[in-house]
Design a protein around this motif. Sequence first.
Motif, PDB file in Angstrom:
ATOM      1  N   ARG A 104      74.577  12.063  32.078  1.00 36.18           N
ATOM      2  CA  ARG A 104      73.787  11.104  31.305  1.00 36.18           C
ATOM      3  C   ARG A 104      74.339  10.843  29.917  1.00 36.18           C
ATOM      4  NH1 ARG A 104      68.656  12.983  29.863  1.00 36.18           N
ATOM      5  NH2 ARG A 104      69.555  15.078  29.756  1.00 36.18           N
ATOM      6  N   TRP A 105      75.080  11.823  29.375  1.00 32.79           N
ATOM      7  CA  TRP A 105      75.495  11.761  27.978  1.00 32.79           C
ATOM      8  C   TRP A 105      77.008  11.927  27.870  1.00 32.79           C
ATOM      9  CZ3 TRP A 105      71.747  10.468  24.624  1.00 32.79           C
ATOM     10  CH2 TRP A 105      70.427  10.708  24.999  1.00 32.79           C
ATOM     11  N   ARG A 142      74.745   7.705  25.158  1.00 31.71           N
ATOM     12  CA  ARG A 142      74.533   7.580  26.590  1.00 31.71           C
ATOM     13  C   ARG A 142      75.814   7.079  27.246  1.00 31.71           C
ATOM     14  NH1 ARG A 142      69.293   8.121  28.571  1.00 31.71           N
ATOM     15  NH2 ARG A 142      70.463   8.184  30.529  1.00 31.71           N
ATOM     16  N   ASP A 194      76.477   6.909  34.993  1.00 30.62           N
ATOM     17  CA  ASP A 194      75.257   7.714  34.895  1.00 30.62           C
ATOM     18  C   ASP A 194      74.799   8.055  36.309  1.00 30.62           C
ATOM     19  OD1 ASP A 194      72.919   8.889  34.203  1.00 30.62           O
ATOM     20  OD2 ASP A 194      72.175   7.239  32.973  1.00 30.62           O
TER      21      ASP A 194
END
Length: 483
Positions: free
Chosen positions: A331-332, A345, A352
């Motif tokens: 996600r990051w 992000r 993602d």
Amino acid sequence: MKGSVYKRCNCRDQDTGRLLGRRCPQLKRANGSWNPRHGAWHIQCDLPRRADGTRRTLRHAGYLTQDDATADLLQLKTLLAIPDRSDTTSQVGLGDLIEHTISTDGRLPDIDTVRRALQTGTRLIGQPTVAEWLDQWLAGKRNLADSTRSKYAEHIRRHLIPHLGQLRLDRLRRQHIAAMIEAIIERADYVQAIRESGDKEAALALRGEKVTGATTLHRIRATLRAALNAAIREDLIAANPATHIELPSPRRPRPLVWTPERVRRWAADGTVPGPVMVWTAEQTGRFLDAILDDPLYPLFHLVAYRGLRRGEACGLHDDDLDLTAGEITIRWQLLGEHRTPTLARTKTESSDSTIALDDDTITVLRHHRTAQAKRRLAAREPWPTHGLLFTDPDGQPLQPGRVTAHFQRLIPPAGLPPIRLHDLRHGAATLALAAGVDLKVVQAMLRHSTITLTADTYSSVLPQLAKDAANATAATIPRAQRQ
């Protein structure tokens, strides 16, 4: 509109002290012809009334010859004839433009530019420079990923403003952009030649300067094109001069495996056959075995086994792991080369996603969690609450640039040929393909947007894999004799 050409000087009457202007006797010779050594030619012409209805007259001086002044008066009358007489708004705007251009540039506006602006409805006055518009455009971008904003800013700072920034936006032309591209290519060729020349002193002077390749050129052009498209929407320009610029075709570097022959050649003379090199399974295992006690071993293990990008690995959070289910969620990403890292992000939906973990990696990450918990309890200072899985010994976020530098330092002691940290990601894909994993599954592991991208990137290793698969298939067929 009435207009005239006349000659005058700055001489004064000796008795009254008043300017003589057009009445100075030195303006003409004794035979009545104009004296070219005295005075200057001027033009005077009525302009359209201002928006408040007041009259205005243009007076412009400094012409060396009568012909020069006459030519500008003709250009001025041509300009004033462009808008329809009934179009009061265009008439006023043109008068404002002429006054502004004369006062700032000392010359009249270009006829074709004015005609095109009136035809397309673009703004006549108040045009920013390219540098001003680029800064304004980037500052106004909303919902932009930090990494994308950083790349836009780099393109603007390193290339677009130095080459184009001083130009007024509506005067930017295709030839200006083409000249910038040519200058960037020439500089890249020069830097590359110096580095390959063996001249250490000259190379030292260029330390830290990046070589701008074809792919980066396309991205620079894309940044400029996006900014100019926004200028069109704001009625600042009528067309985008960056649209049809020819650039060298970018070549996606293909991963090459460090085969025994390539390793022997590298050991003999330092030859690295390509920009993207990957280790074999045996070489990858040797590297991981050699760094088992390194604090960043779990991170490098994860990249080598599951193909995470550097920023994704550094930005992984503890709650992104589900070791019971055997998966992690990306996600990051942690961004930053040589400055304070920034958590952002992932850029796209394809980036993602959730990735399955193998049993070895689950074990490594479980041990890492236990060790990190012990460090947290033993820490004298409060442990940061960012929740990152991989950190410095004191719990601070990793600096991605230092992670890369640390990786490079670990390779020589392991006795292995060089690769980049990002090549561990390529290696994960190559090893998965060699193990018979379907290309679609590899695409999902790497989170490529299309399977075409995956196939194109690894086209250099796919033929050998196809040959190995064919040999494996043939070996399953029992034969009494073979030719």
